[in-house]
Design a protein around this motif. Structure first.
Motif, mmCIF file in Angstrom:
data_model
loop_
_atom_site.group_PDB
_atom_site.id
_atom_site.type_symbol
_atom_site.label_atom_id
_atom_site.label_comp_id
_atom_site.label_asym_id
_atom_site.label_seq_id
_atom_site.Cartn_x
_atom_site.Cartn_y
_atom_site.Cartn_z
ATOM 1 N N ASN A 363 0.821 -1.204 0.000
ATOM 2 C CA ASN A 363 0.000 0.000 0.000
ATOM 3 C C ASN A 363 0.860 1.261 0.000
ATOM 4 N N GLU A 364 1.982 1.238 0.712
ATOM 5 C CA GLU A 364 2.882 2.395 0.713
ATOM 6 C C GLU A 364 3.475 2.635 -0.669
ATOM 7 N N LEU A 365 3.778 1.539 -1.376
ATOM 8 C CA LEU A 365 4.271 1.689 -2.752
ATOM 9 C C LEU A 365 3.184 2.264 -3.653
ATOM 10 N N MET A 366 1.940 1.841 -3.423
ATOM 11 C CA MET A 366 0.821 2.392 -4.193
ATOM 12 C C MET A 366 0.647 3.878 -3.909
ATOM 13 N N ILE A 367 0.865 4.282 -2.654
ATOM 14 C CA ILE A 367 0.767 5.699 -2.302
ATOM 15 C C ILE A 367 1.820 6.505 -3.044
ATOM 16 N N ASP A 368 3.056 5.988 -3.076
ATOM 17 C CA ASP A 368 4.131 6.684 -3.804
ATOM 18 C C ASP A 368 3.800 6.818 -5.286
ATOM 19 N N GLU A 369 3.294 5.718 -5.864
ATOM 20 C CA GLU A 369 2.959 5.741 -7.293
ATOM 21 C C GLU A 369 1.806 6.707 -7.570
ATOM 22 N N LYS A 370 0.772 6.632 -6.745
ATOM 23 C CA LYS A 370 -0.400 7.479 -6.950
ATOM 24 C C LYS A 370 -0.056 8.942 -6.728
ATOM 25 N N THR A 371 0.827 9.229 -5.785
ATOM 26 C CA THR A 371 1.234 10.612 -5.538
ATOM 27 C C THR A 371 1.916 11.197 -6.758
ATOM 28 N N ARG A 372 2.844 10.436 -7.344
ATOM 29 C CA ARG A 372 3.542 10.934 -8.533
ATOM 30 C C ARG A 372 2.575 11.112 -9.696
ATOM 31 N N GLN A 373 1.702 10.137 -9.908
ATOM 32 C CA GLN A 373 0.738 10.238 -11.010
ATOM 33 C C GLN A 373 -0.168 11.457 -10.822
ATOM 34 N N THR A 374 -0.614 11.662 -9.602
ATOM 35 C CA THR A 374 -1.529 12.779 -9.334
ATOM 36 C C THR A 374 -0.844 14.114 -9.552
ATOM 37 N N LEU A 375 0.373 14.261 -9.027
ATOM 38 C CA LEU A 375 1.101 15.519 -9.193
ATOM 39 C C LEU A 375 1.399 15.801 -10.659
ATOM 40 N N ASN A 376 1.776 14.758 -11.403
ATOM 41 C CA ASN A 376 2.047 14.954 -12.834
ATOM 42 C C ASN A 376 0.772 15.297 -13.597
ATOM 43 N N LYS A 377 -0.338 14.672 -13.203
ATOM 44 C CA LYS A 377 -1.618 14.982 -13.833
ATOM 45 C C LYS A 377 -2.011 16.435 -13.577
ATOM 46 N N VAL A 378 -1.781 16.905 -12.364
ATOM 47 C CA VAL A 378 -2.096 18.299 -12.034
ATOM 48 C C VAL A 378 -1.178 19.237 -12.809
ATOM 49 N N ARG A 379 0.095 18.879 -12.934
ATOM 50 C CA ARG A 379 1.022 19.716 -13.704
ATOM 51 C C ARG A 379 0.591 19.799 -15.164
ATOM 52 N N GLN A 380 0.146 18.673 -15.721
ATOM 53 C CA GLN A 380 -0.340 18.681 -17.104
ATOM 54 C C GLN A 380 -1.542 19.609 -17.246
ATOM 55 N N SER A 381 -2.482 19.483 -16.316
ATOM 56 C CA SER A 381 -3.673 20.338 -16.371
ATOM 57 C C SER A 381 -3.307 21.799 -16.171
ATOM 58 N N TYR A 382 -2.351 22.055 -15.288
ATOM 59 C CA TYR A 382 -1.920 23.431 -15.032
ATOM 60 C C TYR A 382 -1.263 24.029 -16.276
ATOM 61 N N ASN A 383 -0.436 23.222 -16.956
ATOM 62 C CA ASN A 383 0.189 23.693 -18.199
ATOM 63 C C ASN A 383 -0.859 24.007 -19.260
ATOM 64 N N LYS A 384 -1.896 23.174 -19.306
ATOM 65 C CA LYS A 384 -2.969 23.415 -20.273
ATOM 66 C C LYS A 384 -3.679 24.733 -19.967
ATOM 67 N N VAL A 385 -3.935 24.990 -18.686
ATOM 68 C CA VAL A 385 -4.588 26.242 -18.296
ATOM 69 C C VAL A 385 -3.717 27.440 -18.668
ATOM 70 N N LEU A 386 -2.418 27.341 -18.385
ATOM 71 C CA LEU A 386 -1.500 28.433 -18.728
ATOM 72 C C LEU A 386 -1.514 28.722 -20.222
ATOM 73 N N THR A 387 -1.422 27.645 -21.017
ATOM 74 C CA THR A 387 -1.368 27.808 -22.471
ATOM 75 C C THR A 387 -2.659 28.401 -23.011
ATOM 76 N N LEU A 388 -3.790 27.885 -22.548
ATOM 77 C CA LEU A 388 -5.080 28.390 -23.027
ATOM 78 C C LEU A 388 -5.299 29.832 -22.603
ATOM 79 N N ASN A 389 -4.807 30.195 -21.436
ATOM 80 C CA ASN A 389 -4.913 31.578 -20.979
ATOM 81 C C ASN A 389 -4.181 32.516 -21.932
#
Length: 467
Positions: A363-389
């Motif tokens: 479960n701790e390994l899943m937390i590490d994996e999910k944390t990285r995936q979530t942060l990268n997903k947010v960064r992708q969405s944030y980049n999209k917002v910046l570009t569209l702005n």
């Protein structure tokens, strides 16, 4: 030519009055108002509330383990005219969080062939006592662990409710901006089709009077036909997006046709550092795994406890109604017992403990994996917002420049220095730019919703509205 000049002035006035009339005829629906409709009426939103109630019931159920229990038993045997025995035992048992159980009761037995251990005074015997685990269960016990688990399970239900609302509002966000895009496009196309038809009639009359060449009439007719097809497509897209919006209204008194969308999204960016900290602290997907880890940790503590030997001690003092010397309750009239149990190899308990430890590591390994995936997903969405702005700001400038070119071309046309073909071309570019701006604004609204959804905070939109 004068009629065509008059036409351009009149069409501009028609466009302005049509826009004002459209705003006055329909109610305006903002994204926040739409969110409120969804949360108030949608079945999935109600399911989210039911999840919170289920969480409260889990704790109530766990606390039920500590409810006092009243028990009574009666056994009797009569055979061949003889009264063998009558056994009656009633008691109140009170479990506690420390795994220490208190018990008080009354026992009354009689009969010719009564077992000697059941002999009591004729009027019965009162007793009260305590049961204490000195080995396994002294520090951690199943009842205490289950109560602690129930608190985490309640948080799991609340967290699941947040996930359900996040996903619902994410879908609703896409529905709103899809509807916004095609509603605005439909208005633009419909207005332009009206202008093209009026222009065609004006030029056709000018051709009949010999003021314009016949090819100008053909050029304008092609434009009318082109925008008729665009109007059909825009109408179909608007109908489909309206039907999709109706999936989230769930109110018999409201119809999307009563409203027109309001563009309320401001081009303000969220603080990414603060957003990242909030994700690590309370993102629903990460919290789900963290709560699972807490429950597994409780299982580990219980597994460690179960390796210890069982050593339970119980003591009951006995009281008869005619007894007056209270010290005799403890010196002579009592029942004392203990139970000892310990498996020699302890293989089952050790295997269970090791299995729980492995689950925690997984479960701790899943937390590490999910944390990285979530942060990268947010960064992708944030980049999209910046570009569209940035794209929206650029597109607004492009639209303004096309508008200037169109005005300049109209002046040249009025002076006889341009043609209908060039004027139509300038107008088409301006309208294409306007449609592109609508599309970018809709994408920007969707990207803001996607950013908040991927960050796990979209449900806070509703909390902000209710404050």
């Amino acid at each position: 030519m004068n009629r065509i000049i008059l036409f351009f002035v009149s069409t501009l006035l028609i466009q302005l009055t049509h826009s004002v009339h459209a705003q006055e005829s329909n109610q305006v629906l903002s994204l926040d108002d739409f969110y409120q409709m969804v949360v108030n009426n949608h079945p999935v939103a109600r399911q989210a509330l039911l999840l919170n109630q289920r969480g409260e019931l889990v704790i109530q159920q766990a606390k039920g383990q500590f409810d006092p229990k009243l028990s009574s038993s009666y056994n009797s045997k009569e055979y061949n005219g003889k009264d063998y025995y009558n056994l009656w035992n009633s008691y109140l048992e009170m479990p506690t969080l420390l795994n220490v159980d208190f018990k008080a009761g009354y026992e009354r037995n009689s009969g010719t062939y009564l077992n000697p251990e059941h002999n009591v005074p004729t009027d019965g015997l009162y007793y009260a006592g305590i049961s204490v685990p000195l080995g396994q269960g002294l520090i951690h016990n199943p009842r205490k662990i289950n109560l602690q688990k129930s608190r985490y399970e309640e948080q799991q239900y609340m967290n699941e409710s947040v996930l359900v609302l996040n996903n619902l509002l994410y879908d609703a966000n896409h529905a709103f901006w899809w509807w916004y895009e095609f509603h605005q496009k439909y208005v633009v196309v419909q207005n332009n089709l009206t202008l093209m038809r009026n222009r065609f009639e004006a030029i056709k009359e000018s051709v009949a009077n010999g003021e314009n060449a016949a090819v100008d009439s053909l050029e304008t007719l092609i434009q009318v036909q082109k925008w008729q097809n665009l109007h059909r497509d825009a109408q179909m897209q608007l109908q489909n997006s309206t039907l999709y919006m109706n999936n989230y209204i769930w109110s018999d008194s409201l119809e999307i046709d009563m409203f027109e969308p309001k563009y309320t999204t401001q081009n303000t960016l969220l603080d990414f550092v603060a957003l990242e900290e909030q994700i690590l602290a309370s993102h629903p997907n990460l919290k789900k795994l963290t709560l699972k880890n807490e429950i597994l940790e409780l299982d580990r503590k219980l597994s460690v406890e179960q390796i210890k030997p069982v050593l339970d001690v119980n003591y009951n003092f006995l009281l008869h109604q005619q007894d007056n010397e209270y010290d005799t309750y403890f010196n002579n009239n009592y029942k004392l017992g203990f139970q000892f149990e310990f498996p020699i190899l302890v293989r089952k308990e050790r295997a269970k403990l090791q299995s729980t430890k492995l689950k925690i590591q997984e479960n701790e390994l899943m937390i590490d994996e999910k944390t990285r995936q979530t942060l990268n997903k947010v960064r992708q969405s944030y980049n999209k917002v910046l570009t569209l702005n940035q794209m929206i700001a650029q597109q607004e400038e492009i639209l303004a420049n096309y508008q200037r070119l169109l005005v300049a071309e109209q002046i040249k046309f009025n002076n006889g220095e341009s043609s209908v073909f060039l004027l139509n071309s300038r107008e088409n570019k301006k309208l294409e730019s306007e449609l592109k701006l609508i599309e970018l604004r809709a994408k920007y609204g969707k990207s803001i919703g996607e950013l908040k959804w991927s960050a796990g905070i979209l449900h806070q939109e509703i909390q902000d509205l209710t404050l």
